[in-house]
Design a protein around this motif. Structure first.
Motif, PDB file in Angstrom:
ATOM      1  N   ASN A  77       1.817  -9.468  -2.176  1.00 20.27           N
ATOM      2  CA  ASN A  77       0.605  -9.027  -2.867  1.00 20.27           C
ATOM      3  C   ASN A  77      -0.555  -9.981  -2.589  1.00 20.27           C
ATOM      4  O   ASN A  77      -1.700  -9.563  -2.389  1.00 20.27           O
ATOM      5  CB  ASN A  77       0.850  -8.933  -4.370  1.00 20.27           C
ATOM      6  N   ASP A 102       0.825  -1.187   0.000  1.00 21.93           N
ATOM      7  CA  ASP A 102       0.000   0.000   0.000  1.00 21.93           C
ATOM      8  C   ASP A 102       0.873   1.256   0.000  1.00 21.93           C
ATOM      9  O   ASP A 102       1.817   1.341   0.746  1.00 21.93           O
ATOM     10  CB  ASP A 102      -0.854  -0.056   1.279  1.00 21.93           C
ATOM     11  N   LYS A 135      -3.042  -7.637  -0.692  1.00 19.41           N
ATOM     12  CA  LYS A 135      -3.856  -6.978  -1.716  1.00 19.41           C
ATOM     13  C   LYS A 135      -4.883  -7.896  -2.351  1.00 19.41           C
ATOM     14  O   LYS A 135      -5.841  -7.426  -2.952  1.00 19.41           O
ATOM     15  CB  LYS A 135      -2.953  -6.399  -2.814  1.00 19.41           C
TER      16      LYS A 135
END
Length: 413
Positions: free
Chosen positions: A314, A17, A318
């Motif tokens: 990731n 982020d 995410k």
């Protein structure tokens, strides 16, 4: 409201982020707040951008645990973050680090599964290189009783990445062959150990020549990265290999694709060839990009080859992959308890020695994992080293490369 525990005595991937580290050092510590030591990256660039300072300890929010950190892992990705050599880098200043281990000191409300005093390891969305961290319970795992903190700091990121690439992405099974670049690194050694748990798997390792003596028993065949390893592999396996794990990118991409058997899988999980000097180099980036073979989908179809990419961070932060990662971790911890796998640790460093530790990984000198030991005392030379700072965190930046005359010997594990 957090449920506070008793005071604990001190014992002895890319681009998540953009704002992940924004709050890490932006607020001055209240005079009455408990403070902790942290490693701070003041800005992107060379080693002089790193320093140790103090900030207020965090407190756990709902669903979080507060961990008194004992050790942290240092990865090549941390070096790329320091240089700003990643996509969508977070804002500085920030506290680096993606994995740590320690003892649960308190838990937030609505936090289940962990108690004060539990020995745990955790993934972090930055902020790991600190004496105390708070993180959501979904990224925290209990350590086996026999696992040391040094081993735990070397375990999470590397073994989970290796496991998921081999078994989730490439479907490794009996009789297959694997080629792994940087075989002497922490991921490379994890790959070799996991391959040994499957019958008749052939492992081709590529590594710098000076590492061969130390790692030759961990792989089936070992080749110097500076030789024509393509021809050497084909002498042994004319049809090529089933799986290639590549953390280098650049010219190695085309070479690796040429080695794949039909139905073989090439997995890219890093781009360390982009890192040459101490700071980000546009030339190195451009060279690495230019050397990557441009992939024709029709050619993949005709040759029955698979190209994949893998980023554990990731996936975790995410893409909502917590459950997948926890399943992999459960299987890995079972293998550890069966004594089938064990992290390879290169060396231990104090927080104040982070510059020297990062230089070692930059020089590709490590065999296995580098660990930041939060309780380790720096060597006496530290009195003259600008990594150590005042309580206010102030320091004078030293010229790039000025650490050459200040090299310290690490604790070799």
């Amino acid at each position: 409201m957090a449920k506070e525990g008793v005071d604990m005595t001190e014992e002895t991937e890319y681009m998540i982020d953009r704002n992940a580290g924004k709050e890490a050092v932006s607020v001055e510590s209240p005079s009455n707040a408990k403070e902790m030591r942290v490693v701070v990256l003041a800005g992107f660039g060379g080693l002089n951008k790193l320093r140790v300072t103090k900030k207020a300890m965090p407190e756990p929010q709902d669903g979080e645990v507060k961990i008194r950190v004992k050790a942290c892992g240092l990865n090549f990705l941390d070096l790329m973050v320091r240089q700003g050599n990643i996509d969508n880098p977070p804002k500085t200043p920030l506290v680096p680090g993606f994995e740590c281990c320690g003892i649960v000191e308190s838990v937030g409300e609505n936090t289940q599964g962990f108690e004060i005093g539990d020995r745990v390891m955790a993934f972090m969305n930055y902020n790991a290189w600190a004496e105390v961290v708070c993180t959501p319970v979904g990224f925290v795992y209990k350590m086996p009783d026999e696992m040391t903190f040094t081993e735990a700091a070397a375990f999470s990121l590397n073994f989970v990445a290796a496991y998921m690439m081999l078994f989730e992405v490439a479907s490794l099974r009996e009789g297959m062959s694997v080629l792994v670049h940087s075989a002497g690194g922490a991921v490379g050694q994890a790959v070799a150990q996991l391959c040994s748990t499957i019958p008749n798997v052939t492992v081709f390792g590529i590594a710098s020549c000076f590492k061969h003596t130390s790692i030759k028993d961990s792989v089936t065949h070992l080749f110097d990265r500076n030789t024509d390893y393509i021809q050497e592999v084909k002498k042994i396996s004319p049809d090529g290999v089933d799986i290639v794990l590549d953390c280098l990118c650049g010219e190695n991409t085309g070479k690796s694709l040429s080695l794949l058997k039909p139905l073989g899988t090439y997995i890219l999980y890093g781009a360390s060839n982009m890192v040459t000097g101490e700071t980000k180099s546009f030339f190195s980036f451009a060279k690495s990009w230019w050397q990557v073979e441009k992939v024709n989908p029709i050619k993949l179809y005709e040759e029955n080859k698979v190209i994949a990419g893998f980023s554990l961070l990731n996936l975790l932060f995410k893409q909502g992959g917590c459950n997948l990662v926890r399943s992999a971790m459960d299987k890995l911890l079972s293998l550890y308890e069966q004594k089938k796998i064990r992290p390879v640790v290169d060396s231990l460093w104090a927080l104040e020695e982070v510059k020297e530790a990062m230089q070692r990984i930059h020089d590709r000198g490590n065999i296995g994992k580098l660990i930041l030991d939060v309780e380790k005392s720096p060597t006496p030379l530290m009195a003259n080293d600008s990594t150590e700072t005042s309580e206010a965190g102030e320091e004078e930046e030293e010229p790039e490369g000025d650490n050459d005359s200040k090299e310290r010997m690490p604790f070799i594990h």
